[in-house]
Design an enzyme around this catalytic site. Sequence first.
Site, PDB file in Angstrom:
ATOM      1  N   GLU A  17       0.814  -1.222   0.000  1.00  0.00           N
ATOM      2  CA  GLU A  17       0.000   0.000   0.000  1.00  0.00           C
ATOM      3  C   GLU A  17       0.850   1.277   0.000  1.00  0.00           C
ATOM      4  OE1 GLU A  17      -4.089  -1.540   2.122  1.00  0.00           O
ATOM      5  OE2 GLU A  17      -2.370  -1.196   3.412  1.00  0.00           O
ATOM      6  N   GLY A  83     -12.574  -4.152   1.324  1.00  0.00           N
ATOM      7  CA  GLY A  83     -13.577  -5.054   0.772  1.00  0.00           C
ATOM      8  C   GLY A  83     -14.854  -4.269   0.507  1.00  0.00           C
ATOM      9  N   MET A 175      -9.520  -2.242   7.965  1.00  0.00           N
ATOM     10  CA  MET A 175      -9.082  -2.565   9.329  1.00  0.00           C
ATOM     11  C   MET A 175      -8.317  -1.439  10.034  1.00  0.00           C
ATOM     12  SD  MET A 175      -8.086  -6.557   8.536  1.00  0.00           S
ATOM     13  CE  MET A 175      -7.898  -7.057  10.238  1.00  0.00           C
ATOM     14  N   GLU A 176      -8.251  -0.237   9.427  1.00  0.00           N
ATOM     15  CA  GLU A 176      -7.470   0.842  10.064  1.00  0.00           C
ATOM     16  C   GLU A 176      -8.133   2.222  10.017  1.00  0.00           C
ATOM     17  OE1 GLU A 176      -6.060  -0.915   7.381  1.00  0.00           O
ATOM     18  OE2 GLU A 176      -5.188  -2.457   8.673  1.00  0.00           O
ATOM     19  N   ASP A 199     -11.534  -6.768  -3.022  1.00  0.00           N
ATOM     20  CA  ASP A 199     -12.429  -7.932  -2.922  1.00  0.00           C
ATOM     21  C   ASP A 199     -13.792  -7.410  -2.490  1.00  0.00           C
ATOM     22  OD1 ASP A 199     -12.733  -8.393   0.240  1.00  0.00           O
ATOM     23  OD2 ASP A 199     -10.711  -7.702  -0.198  1.00  0.00           O
TER      24      ASP A 199
END
Length: 232
Positions: A17, A83, A175-176, A199
Amino acid sequence: MKTNVTCWGILGALDQEVMLLREQMQVESTEKVLGTEFLSGTIDGHKVVVACCGIGKVNAAACATYLLFVKGCDAIVNVGIAGGVAHGLHTLDVVISRELCFHDQDAVMLKYFPARQFFDGDLALRQLCAQVCSQPGMLVGSWREGRIATGDKFVADSATRDAIIAAVAPDCVEMEGAAIAHVAYAAGKPCLVIRTMSDCADDDATTTYDNFLERAANQSARIVLAMLRHAD
Ligand code: ADE
């Protein structure tokens, strides 16, 4: 475009990333703190500090705090993949944070100070990002401003995905982002999260993620590079 940012903090969770950002950066110094390498220098003449903070809310919050309170960054951009869960969102589409929230926050937390469910994406940074994403040829997919939901979970089954949709109705999950936005909000500093879909957080997510990770991560990084080119 005017942003009033004098030192940009840029965080990604994975090496992929931040890879393009590291490559494009004139690095002036490097330090390892909190198990994380912080690179200070410039991109396109802008002062930046770039770090790969690792996955999850605690890693993200710790590094965001360090960027704002020790490194003197006055804005944070979180860059990477997610996602997609909203209708019509496909792999390689982009979501810019209109707002962020946690999908794994117990409602009881909202009863106690400092309670807050949603964190806004900074308006000036959103406008700059929207301008960049609208340029012909910039993106493989489409882009939208939307709600990003963060939690300490890689969502890879339809039951979990549907439960998150029912709870907080996000456009995408990762997740962050909300952890970084939470720290920025507490510090009174602007924050923007930019995510390309790797995804769809469904039963196929693990395979789709493996196939799209690199392209999705690079696209988000290219957006940040273009933002820096267009920033005042
Ligand atoms: N980041 C990319 N895809 C994700 C997913 N399905 N769940 C959580 N974080 C992600």
